[in-house]
Design a protein around this motif. Sequence first.
Motif, PDB file in Angstrom:
ATOM      1  N   ARG A 178      40.343  47.519  37.712  1.00 37.28           N
ATOM      2  CA  ARG A 178      41.669  48.126  37.883  1.00 37.28           C
ATOM      3  C   ARG A 178      42.262  47.645  39.195  1.00 37.28           C
ATOM      4  O   ARG A 178      41.648  47.770  40.249  1.00 37.28           O
ATOM      5  CB  ARG A 178      41.562  49.648  37.853  1.00 37.28           C
ATOM      6  CG  ARG A 178      42.926  50.319  38.026  1.00 37.28           C
ATOM      7  CD  ARG A 178      42.896  51.769  37.603  1.00 37.28           C
ATOM      8  NE  ARG A 178      44.147  52.420  37.992  1.00 37.28           N
ATOM      9  CZ  ARG A 178      44.756  53.360  37.284  1.00 37.28           C
ATOM     10  NH1 ARG A 178      44.239  53.772  36.160  1.00 37.28           N
ATOM     11  NH2 ARG A 178      45.873  53.916  37.698  1.00 37.28           N
ATOM     12  N   CYS A 188      45.992  55.953  43.124  1.00 40.40           N
ATOM     13  CA  CYS A 188      45.776  54.639  42.506  1.00 40.40           C
ATOM     14  C   CYS A 188      44.873  53.765  43.372  1.00 40.40           C
ATOM     15  O   CYS A 188      44.009  53.052  42.864  1.00 40.40           O
ATOM     16  CB  CYS A 188      47.107  53.934  42.268  1.00 40.40           C
ATOM     17  SG  CYS A 188      47.988  54.605  40.852  1.00 40.40           S
ATOM     18  N   HIS A 208      50.032  57.684  36.307  1.00 40.05           N
ATOM     19  CA  HIS A 208      51.192  58.553  36.508  1.00 40.05           C
ATOM     20  C   HIS A 208      52.428  57.734  36.136  1.00 40.05           C
ATOM     21  O   HIS A 208      52.330  56.526  35.915  1.00 40.05           O
ATOM     22  CB  HIS A 208      51.258  58.994  37.971  1.00 40.05           C
ATOM     23  CG  HIS A 208      51.218  57.851  38.938  1.00 40.05           C
ATOM     24  ND1 HIS A 208      52.342  57.120  39.284  1.00 40.05           N
ATOM     25  CD2 HIS A 208      50.189  57.270  39.594  1.00 40.05           C
ATOM     26  CE1 HIS A 208      51.992  56.161  40.123  1.00 40.05           C
ATOM     27  NE2 HIS A 208      50.692  56.222  40.318  1.00 40.05           N
ATOM     28  N   CYS A 211      53.616  53.929  37.321  1.00 33.97           N
ATOM     29  CA  CYS A 211      52.399  53.279  37.799  1.00 33.97           C
ATOM     30  C   CYS A 211      52.232  51.984  37.012  1.00 33.97           C
ATOM     31  O   CYS A 211      52.083  52.011  35.797  1.00 33.97           O
ATOM     32  CB  CYS A 211      51.188  54.191  37.565  1.00 33.97           C
ATOM     33  SG  CYS A 211      49.617  53.339  37.750  1.00 33.97           S
ATOM     34  N   HIS A 212      52.303  50.871  37.708  1.00 33.21           N
ATOM     35  CA  HIS A 212      52.174  49.585  37.031  1.00 33.21           C
ATOM     36  C   HIS A 212      50.817  48.925  37.305  1.00 33.21           C
ATOM     37  O   HIS A 212      50.656  47.721  37.167  1.00 33.21           O
ATOM     38  CB  HIS A 212      53.343  48.655  37.411  1.00 33.21           C
ATOM     39  CG  HIS A 212      54.650  49.095  36.822  1.00 33.21           C
ATOM     40  ND1 HIS A 212      55.806  48.371  36.940  1.00 33.21           N
ATOM     41  CD2 HIS A 212      54.978  50.183  36.086  1.00 33.21           C
ATOM     42  CE1 HIS A 212      56.787  49.017  36.315  1.00 33.21           C
ATOM     43  NE2 HIS A 212      56.313  50.122  35.798  1.00 33.21           N
ATOM     44  N   CYS A 213      49.853  49.698  37.733  1.00 33.76           N
ATOM     45  CA  CYS A 213      48.496  49.203  37.957  1.00 33.76           C
ATOM     46  C   CYS A 213      48.001  48.470  36.706  1.00 33.76           C
ATOM     47  O   CYS A 213      48.362  48.831  35.590  1.00 33.76           O
ATOM     48  CB  CYS A 213      47.542  50.364  38.215  1.00 33.76           C
ATOM     49  SG  CYS A 213      47.770  51.144  39.808  1.00 33.76           S
TER      50      CYS A 213
HETATM   51 ZN   LIG Z   1      49.048  53.015  39.815  1.00 36.56          ZN
END
Ligand SMILES: [Zn+2]
Length: 233
Positions: A178, A188, A208, A211-213
Amino acid sequence: MDKDIVIDLLKSIDGSFKDKNSKSKVLKKDIELLKNEKATYKEVNDLAIEVGQNLSQSINEFVTAESLPNEKMYFNISNRLMNHTLKNNYDIVTGYASDVQNQLNQAANLHLKAQVPDFNQEKVKGLVERLTAAESFDDIKWILDEPLVTFTQSIVDDTIQKNVEFQSNVGLKPRITRTVVGKPCDWCKNLAGSYSYNDAPDDIYRRHERCHCIVDYNPGDGRKQNVWTKNWK
Ligand SMILES: [Zn+2]
């Protein structure tokens, strides 16, 4: 409630959505990478964000307070609107994700078929309920923005989870990575890292809004490790 209002609304939204997708540079690049067998879950994530944003924009073009009877989002409208459009996103994202997963499996020399997660009816139900709960459309309008993108991204996360579990069950040692994108929050930052299936934090697939993780999974990573361990022995 006149049925035709919803039918017309969906037709307009579908038309605009298809048009946006066909002109999208992000989708063009993702499809190109898939053709060259270079696509990973990073591209699946990019595609999901793009498709989610395009859908949100198309819905906002046509679903306005004035377009709704009594300027209200009745259950009959929101239920059909969400189920139709989000199922469409589900089909697009799982279709692309399956192609990517099959290519990754093949590259790792695994004779395994890509696993497809179920359409998350519970999450859709949650969105429908939030949309119909308010007195005025303006109070819930925001749900048609970022939450639709987050839902579309969750299809990618569900796909990874399903494939990782499947590959672990057949005796492989999948690793999940991640990575944060942009300016991440502490939650994050805390989740970022590379984990083996058994050590991965419970929240690894959660996000959330906005969130573009990137959650990434490549079956080749676990495979490589196995090969090395064998050689060392
Ligand atoms: Zn994130």
